[in-house]
Design a protein around this motif. Structure first.
Motif, PDB file in Angstrom:
ATOM      1  N   PHE A  99       0.934  -1.117  -0.035  1.00 46.46           N
ATOM      2  CA  PHE A  99       0.130   0.168  -0.280  1.00 46.46           C
ATOM      3  C   PHE A  99       1.061   1.163  -0.036  1.00 46.46           C
ATOM      4  CE2 PHE A  99      -2.616  -3.321   1.876  1.00 46.46           C
ATOM      5  CZ  PHE A  99      -3.770  -3.197   1.311  1.00 46.46           C
ATOM      6  N   MET A 100       0.527   2.289  -0.918  1.00 47.16           N
ATOM      7  CA  MET A 100       1.168   3.520  -0.794  1.00 47.16           C
ATOM      8  C   MET A 100       0.669   4.693   0.234  1.00 47.16           C
ATOM      9  SD  MET A 100       3.927   2.921  -2.729  1.00 47.16           S
ATOM     10  CE  MET A 100       4.610   4.356  -2.988  1.00 47.16           C
ATOM     11  N   ALA A 101       1.514   5.300   1.238  1.00 45.35           N
ATOM     12  CA  ALA A 101       1.158   6.071   1.964  1.00 45.35           C
ATOM     13  C   ALA A 101       0.947   7.585   1.129  1.00 45.35           C
ATOM     14  CB  ALA A 101       1.625   6.385   3.391  1.00 45.35           C
ATOM     15  N   GLN A 102       0.053   8.504   1.236  1.00 44.84           N
ATOM     16  CA  GLN A 102       0.442   9.641   0.635  1.00 44.84           C
ATOM     17  C   GLN A 102       1.486  10.494   0.942  1.00 44.84           C
ATOM     18  OE1 GLN A 102      -1.659  10.334  -2.368  1.00 44.84           O
ATOM     19  NE2 GLN A 102      -1.958   8.177  -1.808  1.00 44.84           N
ATOM     20  N   GLY A 109      -4.553   7.009   8.376  1.00 37.74           N
ATOM     21  CA  GLY A 109      -5.775   6.122   8.592  1.00 37.74           C
ATOM     22  C   GLY A 109      -6.344   5.307   7.659  1.00 37.74           C
ATOM     23  N   PRO A 110      -6.734   6.046   6.327  1.00 35.99           N
ATOM     24  CA  PRO A 110      -7.593   5.525   5.261  1.00 35.99           C
ATOM     25  C   PRO A 110      -6.951   4.349   4.968  1.00 35.99           C
ATOM     26  CG  PRO A 110      -7.763   7.884   5.217  1.00 35.99           C
ATOM     27  CD  PRO A 110      -6.785   7.675   6.385  1.00 35.99           C
ATOM     28  N   VAL A 111      -5.558   4.573   4.739  1.00 37.05           N
ATOM     29  CA  VAL A 111      -4.768   3.342   4.129  1.00 37.05           C
ATOM     30  C   VAL A 111      -4.838   2.291   4.899  1.00 37.05           C
ATOM     31  CG1 VAL A 111      -2.325   2.783   3.344  1.00 37.05           C
ATOM     32  CG2 VAL A 111      -3.256   4.775   2.799  1.00 37.05           C
ATOM     33  N   LEU A 134      -3.989   5.505  16.066  1.00 33.51           N
ATOM     34  CA  LEU A 134      -4.138   4.368  15.187  1.00 33.51           C
ATOM     35  C   LEU A 134      -3.232   3.184  15.689  1.00 33.51           C
ATOM     36  CD1 LEU A 134      -5.403   3.942  12.296  1.00 33.51           C
ATOM     37  CD2 LEU A 134      -3.293   4.685  11.308  1.00 33.51           C
ATOM     38  N   ALA A 135      -2.242   3.406  16.429  1.00 31.07           N
ATOM     39  CA  ALA A 135      -1.486   2.173  16.963  1.00 31.07           C
ATOM     40  C   ALA A 135      -2.179   1.709  17.781  1.00 31.07           C
ATOM     41  CB  ALA A 135      -0.215   2.760  17.664  1.00 31.07           C
TER      42      ALA A 135
END
Length: 334
Positions: A99-102, A109-111, A134-135
């Motif tokens: 997955f690529m983070a922006q 969070g969305p990723v 998130l963690a």
């Protein structure tokens, strides 16, 4: 009426084996006899059967999928790390979803939500930060998170990095050994722990020798920004530059040689950090601090599997792998 999907029961019937044997055949780590495996493979190929990994995860509680989050792949360090991590995890029977983070810092969070939809067994963040919220969410779902080439001490997450402080010290020492007196620093992303620690080690070693950074500019770990930052540094006429990664060091070398028409290392010495494959190319011949990627990957995979299997212990491990100085043609010895 549409044809129904092929199931493991169909494969078992055609192969003349039990359905549990088919299940074992498609389960990493499980064993079946060579003869039985050949029957199941032939039947699967004939029927076009492939197991539904996500459906199986609902039954077993394990998808054997690891989500890998990367910020960008422009820097050679990251494609190599992604390849090594993928190969090492596959050797342990895990599949990798990339997955690529922006962006490096911000709301990933969305990723991560996309990753969680795949019922992954673990998540690896390659030089990507993750919020404490998130963690905590991943921890609540019992999904291990590992930071690779990045650490966030406040989160208590497991992490694997080089000893960046020691790497910064090595960079300072090789420049000082070459007689440098006006030393510039080409910094990476200011909030990244890698940048903070590399600069810390660098400035500490300079201070011990009675010196300090004469000029500093930020290249944010990007080639174009590093080139512009190097132009700013050159206004101070440094005789040496420490770039916080090789990608920026390449930009510095191009600007020094082709825009300012100066010699490296006679006029300006340059040290990078990472030791990506291009660093050894004759056109760069870059002195750099090697991140020992094989040891980093080995440690990351071991810690991740221990966490997945519940064998980690009470405190997630943080590994610091000692870096190595690789001297090439962009530095001099006095």
């Amino acid at each position: 009426m549409a044809d129904r999907p092929v199931t493991s029961v169909d494969v078992a019937r055609l192969a003349g084996v039990s359905q549990s044997a088919v299940s074992r055949y498609f389960t990493p780590g499980a064993s079946v006899s060579a003869r039985m495996a050949e029957k199941i493979r032939e039947a699967s190929d004939t029927l076009g059967y492939r197991p539904n990994v996500l459906a199986r995860s609902l039954i077993t509680g394990r998808s054997r999928i690891v989500g890998l989050v990367v910020h960008y792949l422009e820097n050679q360090f990251y494609p190599e790390v992604v390849e090594k991590l993928s190969v090492a995890l596959q050797a342990q029977g895990y599949h990798v979803l990339l997955f690529m983070a922006q962006r490096t810092v911000g709301d990933v969070g969305p990723v991560v939500q996309d990753i969680l939809d795949y019922r992954v067994d673990a998540i690896v963040m390659v030089s990507v930060s993750v919020s404490s919220v998130l963690a905590e969410r991943c921890a609540a779902l019992s999904i291990p998170v590992l930071l690779f080439n990045r650490d966030q001490p406040a989160t208590g997450l497991r992490a694997v990095t080089s000893d960046n402080i020691e790497g910064g010290r090595l960079a300072a020492q090789v420049l000082l050994a070459g007689g440098a007196r006006r030393i510039g620093h080409l910094a990476g992303f200011e909030e990244a722990q890698t940048q903070i620690e590399r600069e810390q080690g660098f400035t500490e070693a300079l201070a011990e020798a009675g010196q300090s950074i004469s000029a500093r500019a930020v290249g944010n770990y990007h080639y174009a920004q590093a080139a512009e930052a190097t132009r700013a540094l050159m206004a101070d006429r440094p005789d040496a530059i420490f770039a916080a990664d090789d990608h920026m060091a390449f930009a510095a070398l191009d600007v020094i040689r082709h825009e300012f028409r100066l010699r490296v290392p006679e006029d300006v010495a340059v040290v990078g950090f990472d030791d990506v494959p291009m660093a050894a190319w004759p056109s760069f011949d870059l002195t750099t601090i090697r991140q020992r990627r094989d040891l980093m990957v080995e440690g990351a995979v071991a810690d991740l599997i221990a966490a997945i299997e519940g064998e980690e212990g009470d405190t997630p491990r943080k590994r610091r792998i000692p870096p190595e100085l690789v001297e090439r043609g962009t530095t001099r010895r006095a």
